[in-house]
Structure formats: structure tokens, C-alpha cells
Write an enzyme that holds these catalytic residues in place. Sequence first.
Site, PDB file in Angstrom:
ATOM      1  CD  GLN A  44      33.448  -4.145   0.344  1.00 31.80           C
ATOM      2  OE1 GLN A  44      33.983  -3.536  -0.583  1.00 31.80           O
ATOM      3  NE2 GLN A  44      33.687  -5.420   0.577  1.00 31.80           N
ATOM      4  CE  LYS A  62      28.767  -0.781  -0.187  1.00 31.16           C
ATOM      5  NZ  LYS A  62      29.581   0.120   0.646  1.00 31.16           N
ATOM      6  CG  ASN A  85      37.850   5.863  -2.036  1.00 37.39           C
ATOM      7  OD1 ASN A  85      37.599   4.663  -2.202  1.00 37.39           O
ATOM      8  ND2 ASN A  85      39.045   6.313  -1.703  1.00 37.39           N
ATOM      9  CB  THR A 129       0.641   4.188  35.507  1.00 39.75           C
ATOM     10  OG1 THR A 129      -0.042   3.969  36.737  1.00 39.75           O
ATOM     11  CG2 THR A 129       0.035   5.394  34.797  1.00 39.75           C
ATOM     12  CB  SER A 132      -0.032 -24.223  18.115  1.00 39.25           C
ATOM     13  OG  SER A 132       0.581 -25.408  18.571  1.00 39.25           O
ATOM     14  CE1 TYR A 144      35.424   2.929   1.169  1.00 37.97           C
ATOM     15  CE2 TYR A 144      37.588   1.970   0.772  1.00 37.97           C
ATOM     16  CZ  TYR A 144      36.210   1.826   0.859  1.00 37.97           C
ATOM     17  OH  TYR A 144      35.627   0.617   0.640  1.00 37.97           O
ATOM     18  CE  LYS A 190      -0.796 -20.696  22.185  1.00 38.87           C
ATOM     19  NZ  LYS A 190       0.484 -21.334  22.179  1.00 38.87           N
ATOM     20  CG  ASN A 216       0.333 -18.851  18.624  1.00 37.89           C
ATOM     21  OD1 ASN A 216      -0.270 -18.846  19.694  1.00 37.89           O
ATOM     22  ND2 ASN A 216       0.921 -19.934  18.146  1.00 37.89           N
ATOM     23  CB  SER A 243      31.063  -5.196  -1.642  1.00 35.42           C
ATOM     24  OG  SER A 243      31.504  -4.396  -2.714  1.00 35.42           O
TER      25      SER A 243
HETATM   26  N1  ARG Z   1      33.171  -1.777  -2.600  1.00 31.56           N
HETATM   27  C1  ARG Z   1      33.676  -0.631  -1.982  1.00 31.56           C
HETATM   28  C2  ARG Z   1      32.783  -0.199  -0.804  1.00 31.56           C
HETATM   29  O1  ARG Z   1      31.701  -0.642  -0.755  1.00 31.56           O
HETATM   30  C3  ARG Z   1      33.785   0.495  -2.945  1.00 31.56           C
HETATM   31  C4  ARG Z   1      34.859   1.478  -2.651  1.00 31.56           C
HETATM   32  C5  ARG Z   1      36.161   0.863  -2.849  1.00 31.56           C
HETATM   33  N2  ARG Z   1      37.227   1.798  -2.751  1.00 31.56           N
HETATM   34  C6  ARG Z   1      38.488   1.370  -2.619  1.00 31.56           C
HETATM   35  N3  ARG Z   1      39.377   2.289  -2.543  1.00 31.56           N
HETATM   36  N4  ARG Z   1      38.787   0.112  -2.484  1.00 31.56           N
HETATM   37  O2  ARG Z   1      33.190   0.533   0.034  1.00 31.56           O
END
Ligand code: ARG
Length: 458
Positions: free
Chosen positions: A322, A325, A110, A155, A277, A317, A283, A285, A23
Site C-alpha cells: 500500500q 502509491k 489485490n 570541461t 529577496s 500481496y 536580488k 533569484n 489509504s
Molecule cells: N488499500 C490497499 C492497497 O492500496 C488495497 C488492497 C488491499 N488488499 C488487502 N488484501 N488488504 O494496497
Amino acid sequence: MAKMWAGRTDGKTEKIADDFNSSIHFDSRMYRQDITGSMAHAAMLASKNIISPADADTLIAGLEQILSDLDSGVLAIDMECEDIHMFVEQVLTARLGDVGKKLHTARSRNDQVALDIRMYLREQVDQIVELTQNLIAAVTEKAEVYKDAIMPGYTHLQRAQPITFGHHLMAYAMMLLRDIQRLQDCRKRMNLSPIGCCALAGTTYDTDRHFEAEKLGFDGICMNSLDGVSDRDFCVEMMSDIAILMMHLSRFSEEIILWSSWEFKFVELSDAYTTGSSIMPQKKNPDMAELVRGKTGRVYGDLMALLTTLKGLPLAYNKDMQEDKEAIFDACDTVVMCLQVFTGMIATLTANTANMKLAAQKGFINATDLADYLVKKGLPFRSAYKISGQLVALCIQKNTVLEELPMEVYKDFSPLFEEDLYEAIDLMTCVQKRISEGGTSVASVEKQIKYVKELLTL
Ligand code: ARG
């Protein structure tokens, strides 16, 4: 690549599995929060004699150095790492040796990730609130300029009653004001610290969660460790608030797009906020407004994506989380861009007040006032309504407007009509007579402007 969590397994994973699992390409934006959180954690560990004060000092200095190296670009984030938490710990350990390995005592990724997101998002809330305030300021300023510019109020998208452009604009100021209030309310629930919940069950170490919470500017702590690590309500809540805010921008966009069409010609957007355009030379826009309208769909999608991810997730968790985000970051980035563009677009637009007035005159939008005139002279409303309707039909037939019909014609319909009628159905009179609180009269619009300005200390 061998993992820091190698132990039960040899930690050797396939590249494709690493890429899938990683991630870091989106959570690296939380490096500041991650490091700040870790510094507070090291300080807490020392305050409770879980690590020595000397070790804490070393850890904090090491973390500070990593932060400044990242800020200055001396240190680049290693995209091969699993996530930002692993990256920071890995650099720390590489730089400090065994002391670095003590940082993760009495915490888990976590609770660490839950902490980082909350810290990141509360800053985002503050930024979005500030940008919304700027937009309200621009809208309110325009409303002041056009507080007596008559336009048709609609309206069913049919001309209904005369209003002022200032009044119309202030409707959006009120919506945006509520958006700010919602975000501020969401921030309160967000601002509780999950750190110390550890993996899911708390810890056997004698930690001080309040110490960390206070150090990091939280109002308190999450009271249940399972909840602390599984809760993403604050993301959903913030995204709902952003979705509503985007809905308001989208409605506003739709009106701006309509108003700047040749058919309406109510507003003129500044060249700086329009495009041409590639083929049609005539145009101009309203792309900015269209994109805001379009991006609203995307933000709704972000909200739905996270709601769906969380639906049915067992405690505590799960790696599914993940996925929170990218959705919330996208919603934040999108609304931040939209608000900035929108503010510039509003600040630089001009109204074509002559066209607005013309549209108001041609719409028989003083027909209600005509009926009210007869009511004030003693006729029951339903009878007055009927006469007013018949007069409108006559005007349409004769291709004229109520203001231009001669008095003899009025008298044919009711002897109650007198010369003061023309004054009563004058559009400005219609507007100015709507003095009820929150109505469209100039005085009422001024009051709304004052209210908003005082509330936001503009
Ligand atoms: N990259 C993980 C997330 O965004 C972090 C937490 C990972 N925890 C785990 N037990 N694998 O959620």
C-alpha cells in the site's frame, strides 16, 4: 466501525488502527479507474453467465451514476472508508441493495488495486510524455534563435572550446528525447492487465480475463496470478525514468543558476520566473531552477522508498505494498509541476550573447585551433601543441588574447605562421569548422533541430 470484511473477526477495530490502515486519503485519486474497472468486470461476469445480464446492467448503471456524482461533487468521498475500492462498493451496495454485493465475485482487492494503479499510471505516463515534448519544443525553439551565438564550452568547468548556445541547448533536447523513449518503453510493460488474478491463485469461476483487458485498453494480461498481484516493477521502472528525467532537469537547472549569476551573466530569466529577496533589494533569484534541482532529491527519495519497501517482500500481496502509491504519486506530481515551470522558464529566458562571446574570447578556447593550424602546415601535433601552449602563456603574461598578438611575435615561435592565422583562430571560424556530425557548427545544430522536430512532429 464495522467492516465489509467482517466475518472471521467481528470487524470492530480501534480508530487508531483504522487511521493507520486506511489509504483513502491518497488512493481516492484513482476513483475513475476503480469505477471503470468495475464496469468492465460486471460486463465480463455477465458475458460468462456468472451474473445475469440484468444484474450487470444494474451494476454498470449504478457505477456510472457514482462516477458522475463524484465528478460533479454531488457525492463526497467518505474519508472514514478504508480505501477507494471499499468506498465505491459500499456506496453501490447502499444504493442497489443485494445486487451491489455481486460485483466483487471472482476478484479481490489485490488484483483490483493492481489494475487501478496501472490504469492511473499509464495516463500519467502520457501526460509526462506530452509535457516533456512541450519542453523539448521550447528548448529547440531557443536553440534555433541562438544557433550562432558563441559561448565557451566547458570541461571541468574550465573554458575548453567554443560552441554555440544553440548547440548547448540541443544537448538537453537529446536527453529529454531519451526520457520520452524510456517512458514509452515502460508503458508497454505496464499495459498488461492483472485483473482476474484475484487474491493470488486465480479463481474457480470461468472468467474471461482477455475480455476485461481488451475493454480497458490493455495490450494483454499478466500471465501468472501470483506475479500479477505482487508486481510493482512498473512503478519502480516509471519512477526510475522520472528520476533520470529529473536528473536532466537538475543539471539544466544548475547551469541556468550559474549562467544567471553576476559572475557569468550569460542568461537573463524573465521576471515572471524569478523572485526577489525580502532584505537585499538588488536580488533576482532563480528560485524555479533551484527548486527543480532540490525536488530532484525528493524524487530520488521516492524511488528509493519503494525499492526498499519491495526488497525482501514474499509473494504475493502484503500490506506493505500500500506504500507504493504515495511514492509514485509524489514522483508524478513533482515531475509534472517541474516540467510545466521549466518550460515557461526556458521559453521566456534571453541570452546575453555579448557576454557569452566575451567569455569565449577571454578563455583561449581557440588554442586547439591554433595548434591545428600548425599541424595543417606540416608540424607534428605534439610540437604544435607545445607552441600553442607557450603562446597562451605569453598572452596571459602580457594580459592579451591570441587574436591580438602581432604576427612578429607568432613568427618568433614558428615560421609557419602567416596572416591567414587570424582567420583560422577567429571564434566563428572555430565553430563553423566543426562540421563533423553532431558537432557545434551552425549547419550541424540546424540538422539536430530538424531531427528533433521531425521526430516529435513539432
Ligand atoms: N488499500 C490497499 C492497497 O492500496 C488495497 C488492497 C488491499 N488488499 C488487502 N488484501 N488488504 O494496497
